[in-house]
Structures are given as structure tokens and as C-alpha cells.
Enzyme design. Sequence first.
Site, PDB file in Angstrom:
ATOM      1  N   PRO A 150       0.533  -1.221   0.276  1.00 40.80           N
ATOM      2  CG  PRO A 150      -0.690  -1.424   1.533  1.00 40.80           C
ATOM      3  CD  PRO A 150       0.379  -1.938   1.332  1.00 40.80           C
ATOM      4  CG  LEU A 151       3.633   2.616  -2.384  1.00 43.32           C
ATOM      5  CD1 LEU A 151       4.383   2.407  -3.579  1.00 43.32           C
ATOM      6  CD2 LEU A 151       4.465   2.626  -0.900  1.00 43.32           C
ATOM      7  CB  THR A 152      -0.866   6.912   1.017  1.00 45.13           C
ATOM      8  OG1 THR A 152      -0.895   6.431   1.899  1.00 45.13           O
ATOM      9  CG2 THR A 152      -1.706   8.247   0.960  1.00 45.13           C
TER      10      THR A 152
ATOM     11  CD  GLN B  19      -2.919  -0.593   3.759  1.00 42.54           C
ATOM     12  OE1 GLN B  19      -3.167   0.110   3.867  1.00 42.54           O
ATOM     13  NE2 GLN B  19      -2.137  -1.611   4.495  1.00 42.54           N
TER      14      GLN B  19
ATOM     15  CG  HIS C 147      -3.540  -0.589   7.361  1.00 38.34           C
ATOM     16  ND1 HIS C 147      -2.180  -0.402   8.297  1.00 38.34           N
ATOM     17  CD2 HIS C 147      -3.010   0.590   7.169  1.00 38.34           C
ATOM     18  CE1 HIS C 147      -0.916   0.410   7.837  1.00 38.34           C
ATOM     19  NE2 HIS C 147      -1.169   2.025   7.419  1.00 38.34           N
TER      20      HIS C 147
ATOM     21  CE1 TYR D 144      -2.506   6.387  10.109  1.00 36.91           C
ATOM     22  CE2 TYR D 144      -1.268   5.018   8.963  1.00 36.91           C
ATOM     23  CZ  TYR D 144      -1.310   5.985   9.085  1.00 36.91           C
ATOM     24  OH  TYR D 144      -0.413   7.046   8.344  1.00 36.91           O
TER      25      TYR D 144
ATOM     26  NE  ARG E 109       2.634  -2.646   5.301  1.00 35.58           N
ATOM     27  CZ  ARG E 109       2.788  -2.463   4.694  1.00 35.58           C
ATOM     28  NH1 ARG E 109       1.813  -0.671   4.876  1.00 35.58           N
ATOM     29  NH2 ARG E 109       3.518  -1.719   4.482  1.00 35.58           N
TER      30      ARG E 109
ATOM     31  CG  ASN F 282       0.799   8.448  12.772  1.00 32.13           C
ATOM     32  OD1 ASN F 282       0.879   9.416  12.628  1.00 32.13           O
ATOM     33  ND2 ASN F 282       0.223   7.754  11.494  1.00 32.13           N
TER      34      ASN F 282
ATOM     35  N   GLY G 116       8.267  -0.926  -1.977  1.00 28.30           N
ATOM     36  CA  GLY G 116       7.597   0.628  -1.708  1.00 28.30           C
ATOM     37  C   GLY G 116       8.097   1.093  -2.215  1.00 28.30           C
TER      38      GLY G 116
END
Length: 399
Positions: A33-35, A109, A188, A193, A241, A249, A331
Site C-alpha cells: 500500500p502506497l498512499t 487495504q 491495516h 492507525y 499488516r 505516528n 515500496g
Amino acid sequence: MGDVVTSATPVKALMTPFTLGDLRLPNRMVLPPLTRGRSSDDHVPNVELMSKYYAQRASAGLLISEGTFVSPAAIGWPNAPEIYSPAAVTAWRGITDAVHAAGGRIFCQLWHTGRASHSSFRADGSRGVAPSAVAIRDEGGIHVPGGGKAPHQVPHVMTVEEIQATVQDYVAAAKNALSAGFDGVEVHSANGYLLDSFLQTGTNRRTDEYGAGSLDSRFRFLREVVTAVTGVVPANRVGVRLSPNGVFNDQGSPDFREAFPYFASQLDKFGLAYLHVMDGLAFGFHKLGEPLTLADFRAVFKGPLMANCGYTAESGEAAIASGAADLVSFGRPWISNPDLPRRFAEGLPLNADASMATWYSPGAEGYTTYPTVDEAGMGTKAAPTVEAAEGDPEGAKAL
């Protein structure tokens, strides 16, 4: 963007096929997953742009979508996609169709940002949510709609009823992902998060059944989400994940070396498609002890392990050849190299690293504009196929 950098030795183990549940992967390389921030302001995916982006990378053994919001309450990044509205489901269907037409496989995701959100993302001004009223300690603040940043806010403490309602948000999102044509989903539970914040002692200060009094209580929310999601998606099409070593964070638990192997041992009971472990330290390390390794997870999780965070062709090849990992997600190299498996397979140079200025910017530039080997005039061999990958089983970062 056509500039090239270092060349790698051709890999073999990474190119061997792998059976993931009932899916047959042509190689062990995964797009994590890559924002990328190419959805609309109301978080509906941009079909034309995003279908091209994902289809360009369909030679991966598996694609995992960028983090995709499970509900309005989950939103915490500008122009990232959602999967809760009919419009988003329709848009994602166009994207998954393009991936499948290109021969690929793609998981969605499922993402809830939790306290890593801001009241400006919601019309009612509601704050992000968390197990406890602990704000992220980061003077840099959070990206907010319209550009710029705002200070992190003290999150709303979730009630038990809100936790249970959020479990149902994951269920609805998982059902929508199947309707949108995804081959599976990834839950996720990393990088600070929502679900990760319940696993960690710095953010979970509750005293109820979801509290920090025991590892099982900290794991309860994630267990309930995975139980519910695997009730609507076959378990062998569901991944999870984790980020045991991560500081992103404002995370890190003093008991992480005991906690995360326990969480993994509990996840092992579900018969999941894979456990996606951010074992690498390229995304930051909390330094609360010796970092956990893939071996620590292999000892307690018997299903497929996916390694992530800072892997190169050489280190990824070694992880597969040694049996430390079954899959490796890469990534940043994927951003500027849509045909990354071919480049690794043939030892070809990579395009120059993508500029951070285009990681989240709107439009095609820095998103779908990186050349393949053939487009750059470097190709001398045929691209690897499933048959080619099957022919030599020898030896059988990323964000």
C-alpha cells in the site's frame, strides 16, 4: 524521469511462483500500500488515472491497494480513496478490471486512520478516534483538506458501542471490496492507525475489555475485526499488516518483543492469506529493544510471511532464498519503476528515485509517467512470464 541509477544482479528466488491460498502468484514481489493522493476531494477513486497506475504494475505477484477508508470516520488523508460509497465501489471496479485485464491480482487495504485524523475532514467537525485521549506528539502536524497542515488534536475516546459499530464498518468495506472486483483484502493494523493504537501501550490506556491490562485485551479489537472480515471474505483471501518496530505516528511499546509475537500467534489461528510484517527499520525505529525479525514471526505464525520496509533486490532475494520470507513488498522502487519485476529479473538499471514533490500531488506527473524498460530503450530480453518464472525454482522499502 528517464534517468537511470544503479543496476542489480539478476534475481532468481524472487521470480519463483508462489501459491497464496487459492491464488497462484507468478513471482514473490508485492506492491505494498502506497498512499498517492490521486482520488477526488470527496475520496472517490480517479478511474482513468488510477487504473493506468495499477495496471502498469500488474506484473507484481500481488498488488495491494493504497490505504482505503472504510467509513467517513476513518478519513485522515487528503485525496486518498474510500470504499464505503456506491460511487467508490463503481470506480474501484474499473480499476480492478484494468488490473485483471493486464494479468494481475489485487487486494484492497482496509484503512481507518484513528487518531491520525482531524476534524476538518468531516462536515460535522468530529475528531479522530482512539482507545484513549492521547494526541500524537509531532510538531509537524497533519495534512488537512485544502493544503497545509494543522496541529494534531486530542482524539475522541471510543465507546464500546462505537468500537462494535466500527467492526461492522470493516465488514461493509470488505463486502464492497469484493463487489468492486478485488481478489482479497488486507486489514491495516500498523503505523499507529486505529487498530495499531489499540495494540500499543502508549495509546491504549483503557481499563475495560479493550484495555491495556493484558495482551489479549489489547488484541481484542483486531481479533473482532479479523473474525468479522473473515466471515464475509474467505480467510485465505485476507491479510493483516503489523509494524512491530515502527515509531510512525508516535508509536512504540516497551513490551513490543512479547506483544507482537503474541498478536501474530493469535492471527495464525485464522488461516490468513499472509501476515505483512514491517520488519525493516527504514520507516523509523522506536529503539525500545532489539528489533523483532522475520524469524521471531516465523516461530509463531505458520502461514505465509510478507517482509517489508527498505528491502532491495539483493536483500529481498536473500529473504526468499533463505526461507525467512515467502513474499517481499517493495515500496519506493515501485513508484518510479512500473516494470520492477523485469528489472530485478534481468539485473537492469532502475529509473531515478521519484521526487517526493510528486508522491501525493494531483495528476499523472510522477504517477503514471515513468518509463518501462522498453520505453526507455533498454530492453534486450523478453519480459518475464509465468512460464519463465516456473522454469528455474533454484533458491526456492518501502512504506
